[in-house]
Design a protein around this motif. Structure first.
Motif, PDB file in Angstrom:
ATOM      1  N   CYS A   1      -2.817  32.087  29.462  1.00 21.27           N
ATOM      2  CA  CYS A   1      -1.818  32.832  28.699  1.00 21.27           C
ATOM      3  C   CYS A   1      -2.374  33.159  27.331  1.00 21.27           C
ATOM      4  O   CYS A   1      -3.524  32.901  27.025  1.00 21.27           O
TER       5      CYS A   1
ATOM      6  N   GLU B   1     -14.341  32.706  21.572  1.00 21.80           N
ATOM      7  CA  GLU B   1     -15.432  31.762  21.296  1.00 21.80           C
ATOM      8  C   GLU B   1     -16.509  31.798  22.370  1.00 21.80           C
ATOM      9  O   GLU B   1     -17.652  31.430  22.125  1.00 21.80           O
TER      10      GLU B   1
ATOM     11  N   GLY C   1      -8.118  32.935  21.592  1.00 24.87           N
ATOM     12  CA  GLY C   1      -9.014  32.138  20.742  1.00 24.87           C
ATOM     13  C   GLY C   1     -10.204  31.634  21.537  1.00 24.87           C
ATOM     14  O   GLY C   1     -11.354  31.835  21.157  1.00 24.87           O
ATOM     15  N   GLU C   2      -9.958  30.985  22.670  1.00 23.61           N
ATOM     16  CA  GLU C   2     -11.054  30.455  23.502  1.00 23.61           C
ATOM     17  C   GLU C   2     -11.883  31.597  24.079  1.00 23.61           C
ATOM     18  O   GLU C   2     -13.102  31.503  24.154  1.00 23.61           O
TER      19      GLU C   2
ATOM     20  N   MET D   1      -8.418  31.746  30.795  1.00 25.42           N
ATOM     21  CA  MET D   1      -7.245  31.189  30.145  1.00 25.42           C
ATOM     22  C   MET D   1      -5.965  31.797  30.710  1.00 25.42           C
ATOM     23  O   MET D   1      -5.895  32.990  30.961  1.00 25.42           O
TER      24      MET D   1
ATOM     25  N   VAL E   1      -1.493  31.854  24.402  1.00 24.92           N
ATOM     26  CA  VAL E   1      -1.389  30.849  23.331  1.00 24.92           C
ATOM     27  C   VAL E   1      -2.774  30.481  22.789  1.00 24.92           C
ATOM     28  O   VAL E   1      -3.082  30.726  21.629  1.00 24.92           O
ATOM     29  N   ASN E   2      -3.604  29.880  23.653  1.00 28.89           N
ATOM     30  CA  ASN E   2      -4.979  29.578  23.249  1.00 28.89           C
ATOM     31  C   ASN E   2      -5.951  30.577  23.843  1.00 28.89           C
ATOM     32  O   ASN E   2      -7.132  30.552  23.543  1.00 28.89           O
ATOM     33  N   GLY E   3      -5.433  31.384  24.722  1.00 25.47           N
ATOM     34  CA  GLY E   3      -6.287  32.287  25.487  1.00 25.47           C
ATOM     35  C   GLY E   3      -7.218  33.120  24.630  1.00 25.47           C
ATOM     36  O   GLY E   3      -8.441  32.974  24.711  1.00 25.47           O
TER      37      GLY E   3
ATOM     38  N   CYS F   1      -8.503  26.685  31.251  1.00 25.86           N
ATOM     39  CA  CYS F   1      -7.413  25.833  30.790  1.00 25.86           C
ATOM     40  C   CYS F   1      -6.802  25.100  31.989  1.00 25.86           C
ATOM     41  O   CYS F   1      -6.967  25.501  33.136  1.00 25.86           O
TER      42      CYS F   1
ATOM     43  N   ALA G   1      -8.025  36.450  28.841  1.00 24.04           N
ATOM     44  CA  ALA G   1      -6.731  35.857  28.505  1.00 24.04           C
ATOM     45  C   ALA G   1      -5.701  36.662  29.280  1.00 24.04           C
ATOM     46  O   ALA G   1      -5.635  37.888  29.157  1.00 24.04           O
TER      47      ALA G   1
ATOM     48  N   ALA H   1     -14.702  31.929  29.538  1.00 21.81           N
ATOM     49  CA  ALA H   1     -13.371  31.346  29.332  1.00 21.81           C
ATOM     50  C   ALA H   1     -12.368  31.991  30.284  1.00 21.81           C
ATOM     51  O   ALA H   1     -12.300  33.209  30.392  1.00 21.81           O
TER      52      ALA H   1
END
Ligand code: SF4
Length: 371
Positions: free
Chosen positions: A310, A320, A316-317, A308, A312-314, A275, A326, A306
């Motif tokens: 934090c 994936e 989720g990404e 990330m 928030v999107n951590g 991110c 995260a 991934a």
């Protein structure tokens, strides 16, 4: 670890005739190949072969060497024989070096008709020699050395002028029934370059070598090349690419490969999904992403990792991806294939990710070998 569904290609490739540059097929649906050019004196055989070895290791598939002097021409046969990847001799000004390069067993010869006086008179002999040796010719038109006749006709190196020059030279070879040709029409302005290649692609079926010439230092050159190649490759135009940077040639290869991977024209290898960080970040994302990238450099398997900042999107990404973290609260949740496998303190995030990445890579390689 089962290989994923093949990635969606960016576009149907333009239909072009195929040529062989040594063992590398160019055009006719062959994968888009990456080229670079040595910066050593070609006559310094040891240094040139050393640089070619480095380029090969970085993923370069075809290498070009300059040939401005007789000493360079004399070095070609050893270099062509000992190089691990096909060698193209780059000839300006002196037709005699074209013959020398063909005799030396170079995988192809690049000629710049604008820079070779009385080139048109020599085409017959060149075509014959090239045909005898099965050596393809790249007609490399360059904005900076456009044929004087066309410069007068068009006033400057317009797309039309570049294309007319290339097709004129190709037609001279065709008169001698020689079609083992690929073409480039390089310009330092991506907008002119893109237009030139579009016109050229519509007017012939030769495979095309893409390049933005004199693209500049690494940052500018990378962006100019990525934008120009992206625009063309997304229309299926382009069979081999060279990123020109005022930087070590291995950098050119890295950029070229990354462009092809981004467009799904080459299987992606390591991909870091990190991110940009923001006011919510609970960890130094840049540092973390850099450390993970450095730790996994050279990994050949396609792995999405991934990183990330934090929650928030951590999550989720991270879910994936094949693997991810995260961060939050001084800790990192480590995900593998969508599952949280452990939570580690911040100081252990990098080593844990690298450890898990190695395990996944090993598994992928085993699965790959088994299938
Ligand atoms: Fe900001 Fe978190 Fe998104 Fe990173 S993952 S950009 S820290 S919201």
């Amino acid at each position: 670890g089962v290989p994923e569904v093949p990635a969606r290609p960016i576009a149907e490739r333009r239909v072009s005739r195929q040529i062989q540059v040594g063992p590398v097929a160019v055009g006719g649906g062959a994968p888009v190949s990456v080229q670079s050019m040595t910066t050593t004196r070609t006559s310094d055989i040891g240094a040139t072969l050393q640089q070619i070895a480095e380029l090969t290791a970085s993923g370069c598939q075809i290498v070009r060497v300059a040939c401005p002097t007789q000493d360079d021409a004399d070095a070609l046969s050893t270099i062509a024989r000992k190089s691990q990847i096909p060698v193209i001799a780059d000839i300006h000004f002196q037709p005699k070096y074209v013959f020398a390069a063909i005799e030396a067993g170079c995988a192809a010869v690049r000629v710049n008709p604008g820079n070779i006086k009385q080139f048109d008179d020599k085409v017959k002999e060149i075509a014959r020699a090239a045909k005898d040796h099965g050596t393809p010719i790249r007609i490399g038109v360059n904005a900076g050395s456009l044929d004087r006749r066309l410069l007068q006709k068009y006033g400057k190196a317009t797309p039309e002028a570049l294309v007319e020059s290339a097709l004129w030279e190709a037609s001279l070879f065709e008169e001698h029934d020689f079609r083992d040709i690929k073409i480039s029409v390089k310009h330092n302005d991506p907008v002119i370059m893109i237009e030139a290649y579009k016109q050229l692609a519509a007017q012939c079926d030769y495979p095309l070598h893409l390049g933005v010439t004199e693209a500049g230092p690494a940052f500018q050159g990378t962006i100019k090349s990525a934008v120009a190649f992206g625009a063309l490759l997304s229309q299926g135009i382009g069979d081999t690419i060279r990123v020109s940077l005022s930087a070590p040639p291995a950098e050119e290869v890295k950029v070229g490969l990354q462009i092809l991977e981004s467009l799904n024209l080459k299987q992606r290898r390591l991909e870091i999904v990190s991110c940009p960080s923001c006011g919510r970040a609970q960890v130094d994302v840049y540092k973390l992403a850099d450390e993970v990238t450095a730790g996994l450099e050279g990994m050949e398997v396609p792995l999405r990792v991934a990183v990330m900042g934090c929650v928030v999107n951590g999550p989720g990404e991270a879910r994936e991806a094949d693997l991810g973290v995260a961060s939050g609260n001084g800790k990192g949740q480590i995900f593998v294939k969508g599952e949280v496998i452990k939570t580690v303190p911040e100081s252990k995030i990098v080593e844990t990710l690298i450890e898990e990445a190695m395990k996944i890579a090993e598994q992928m390689e085993q699965d790959g070998a088994a299938s």
